[in-house]
Design a protein around this motif. Structure first.
Motif, PDB file in Angstrom:
ATOM      1  N   ASP A 297     -15.847 -11.205   5.136  1.00  7.11           N
ATOM      2  CA  ASP A 297     -15.089 -11.652   6.298  1.00  7.11           C
ATOM      3  C   ASP A 297     -13.594 -11.321   6.177  1.00  7.11           C
ATOM      4  O   ASP A 297     -12.882 -11.341   7.174  1.00  7.11           O
ATOM      5  N   VAL A 298     -13.136 -11.068   4.963  1.00  8.56           N
ATOM      6  CA  VAL A 298     -11.711 -10.816   4.746  1.00  8.56           C
ATOM      7  C   VAL A 298     -11.383  -9.363   5.081  1.00  8.56           C
ATOM      8  O   VAL A 298     -12.134  -8.448   4.730  1.00  8.56           O
ATOM      9  N   ARG A 299     -10.246  -9.160   5.728  1.00  2.00           N
ATOM     10  CA  ARG A 299      -9.823  -7.803   6.062  1.00  2.00           C
ATOM     11  C   ARG A 299      -9.691  -6.959   4.791  1.00  2.00           C
ATOM     12  O   ARG A 299      -9.228  -7.446   3.754  1.00  2.00           O
ATOM     13  N   THR A 300     -10.068  -5.710   4.899  1.00  3.09           N
ATOM     14  CA  THR A 300     -10.033  -4.811   3.731  1.00  3.09           C
ATOM     15  C   THR A 300      -8.643  -4.723   3.105  1.00  3.09           C
ATOM     16  O   THR A 300      -8.515  -4.812   1.874  1.00  3.09           O
ATOM     17  N   PRO A 301      -7.553  -4.563   3.878  1.00  5.31           N
ATOM     18  CA  PRO A 301      -6.226  -4.504   3.251  1.00  5.31           C
ATOM     19  C   PRO A 301      -5.858  -5.798   2.516  1.00  5.31           C
ATOM     20  O   PRO A 301      -5.158  -5.752   1.504  1.00  5.31           O
ATOM     21  N   ILE A 302      -6.331  -6.948   3.031  1.00  3.21           N
ATOM     22  CA  ILE A 302      -6.046  -8.218   2.361  1.00  3.21           C
ATOM     23  C   ILE A 302      -6.802  -8.293   1.037  1.00  3.21           C
ATOM     24  O   ILE A 302      -6.256  -8.705   0.003  1.00  3.21           O
ATOM     25  N   ARG A 303      -8.082  -7.892   1.044  1.00  2.00           N
ATOM     26  CA  ARG A 303      -8.845  -7.891  -0.206  1.00  2.00           C
ATOM     27  C   ARG A 303      -8.174  -7.000  -1.249  1.00  2.00           C
ATOM     28  O   ARG A 303      -8.078  -7.355  -2.423  1.00  2.00           O
ATOM     29  N   ALA A 304      -7.703  -5.827  -0.806  1.00  2.35           N
ATOM     30  CA  ALA A 304      -7.043  -4.909  -1.728  1.00  2.35           C
ATOM     31  C   ALA A 304      -5.749  -5.514  -2.273  1.00  2.35           C
ATOM     32  O   ALA A 304      -5.430  -5.386  -3.459  1.00  2.35           O
TER      33      ALA A 304
END
Length: 452
Positions: free
Chosen positions: A21-28
């Motif tokens: 559910d977390v945006r890819t840039p946030i996970r990165a």
């Protein structure tokens, strides 16, 4: 996605889990923060810039003169409660913060305050840090922040680049309470950014015109010398005669002698801190090649004499003290240490930096910074005398000692140098066994009190 869902995803990520559910840039960004060793619940960003250091960083920032423009253009968007405007430098230090008094007090608890460092490796995911990391506008909603202390806010950052050479100058960030998210924040910041970049470009052109006018006479007096004014990005702003240099130098200008790809030797000198450069070639450069030594005379003189590239300068008292101290400490000194040596324990780094900026007009590329030091070969009467104390006859030493180093100077560092040399000279003379030289020393006015 609600902030409650973001909080759940953040909690799972902090325990090593994952969430689609977390945006890819946030996970990165979270992954980068974890690799930096940050602890989300037991950590606040550092505040490395305070007082003079913060003020110096503000004054040195190319964004200093556009901050008032940014404040005005975003005044309506940041006038309400729980709304803040930040402007950082390229490293992530918050240099300016704008907002209501009560909002500023709340933000300070999370170290959202001037001088704090909000780069990703210091603060994890945030509007400032992740904008710096990605190089593009970025919005961080509430619990998407890595640090727990910042999850009450939603932050929107946009990078500001130099219109000349494209380098990143800093980040403009709009922050508000997480519940008060502003959907137009990105567009508003981008409009303000465009205004700032436009003003930076116009300011650069005004500065180039001002410096060109100021130094045209100086260039014209260098008969037989090819000269030019070059911008920090390598652009040739003014050349005399026209066309002797290409329209742009290869790479960014660096002070000192430079050999161009075609084999032509030039000398590059900075005209102003962070600003334009003077480039010369021809007969003037021959003088630098023949005699690159800086010569300093300060014994028995209230104001030192410095010879640089065939030109003699009488320095003011402060500049005399600074050059003497840098000559004695060839490894260099930072601004704080130099301020203490010149002004005493209460000396302010920002004051000595201003003096060094003015001194650069005399010494040019020979005065380096970080730390402040003299770069090329140097000779100094007081250092030469000190070096020769053990080998030179005592009477010859007295011939070379017209008086104490910078008599009348109260700079602590100079007082110490002066006293040390006078004491060593006294011991050398009195231990020489030459009665006439001893009598001559004892009868000299500077022997009383040993020149201190």
């Amino acid at each position: 996605m609600s902030d409650r869902q973001r909080a759940g995803a953040r909690d799972r990520a902090s325990r090593g889990g994952t969430s689609s559910d977390v945006r890819t840039p946030i996970r990165a960004s979270w992954a980068r923060a974890r690799r930096s060793g940050l602890a989300p619940d037991a950590y606040l960003p550092p505040v490395p810039l305070v007082d003079d250091d913060l003020e110096h960083r503000r004054q040195a920032s190319p964004l200093a003169h556009v901050w008032p423009l940014l404040r005005r253009s975003l005044a309506n968007a940041t006038s309400g409660p729980s709304q803040l405007l930040f402007l950082s430098d390229a490293e992530g230090h918050l240099l300016w913060v704008e907002g209501e008094h009560a909002t500023l007090r709340v933000a300070e608890r999370a170290h959202l305050l001037p001088g704090a460092l909000w780069s990703e490796d210091a603060a994890g995911t945030s509007g400032v840090g992740t904008t710096l990391a990605t190089g593009r506008p970025f919005q961080v909603f509430g619990s998407e922040h890595f640090l727990s202390a910042a999850t009450a806010f939603t932050c929107t950052g946009t990078p500001i680049h130099d219109p000349g050479d494209g380098r990143l100058l800093g980040v403009l960030d709009f922050t508000c309470a997480a519940r008060d998210w502003q959907p137009l924040a990105v567009a508003l910041l981008d409009t303000a950014r465009r205004l700032a970049v436009s003003e930076l470009g116009a300011s650069r052109l005004r500065e180039e015109a001002r410096v060109r006018t100021r130094y045209v006479d100086r260039l014209a007096k260098r008969l037989g010398t090819r000269s030019a004014i070059v911008a920090p990005d390598g652009r040739v702003v003014h050349a005399d005669p026209p066309g002797w240099l290409p329209s742009r130098l290869p790479g960014k200008p660096a002070e000192g002698p430079v050999l161009l790809p075609g084999g032509q030797a030039i000398l590059v000198e900075r005209l102003s801190a962070g600003g334009l450069f003077l480039v010369t070639a021809g007969s003037d450069l021959d003088g630098f090649a023949v005699d690159p030594v800086l010569r300093f005379r300060g014994l028995g003189r209230a104001r030192a004499i410095v010879e640089v590239a065939g030109t003699t300068h009488e320095l003011g008292r402060r500049h005399s003290e600074i050059v003497a101290l840098l000559l004695a400490e060839r490894g260099g000194m930072n601004a704080k240490a130099l301020a203490a040596e010149v002004y005493g324990p209460q000396g302010r780094p920002i004051t000595v930096r201003a003096e060094l900026a003015r001194l650069r007009a005399v010494l040019g590329h020979r005065l380096a910074s970080e730390p402040y030091r003299l770069t090329e070969d140097c000779e100094a009467d007081f250092l030469d005398l000190d070096r020769d104390l053990s080998t030179c006859p005592a009477d010859v030493l007295l011939d070379r000692y017209p008086g104490p180093l910078l008599p009348g100077s109260t700079a602590p560092g100079v007082v110490a140098l002066r006293a040390r040399l006078a004491e060593r000279l006294r011991r050398r003379v009195e231990g020489s066994g030459d009665a006439d030289t001893v009598i001559r020393w004892e009868g000299s006015p500077h022997a009383r009190g040993h020149g201190t």
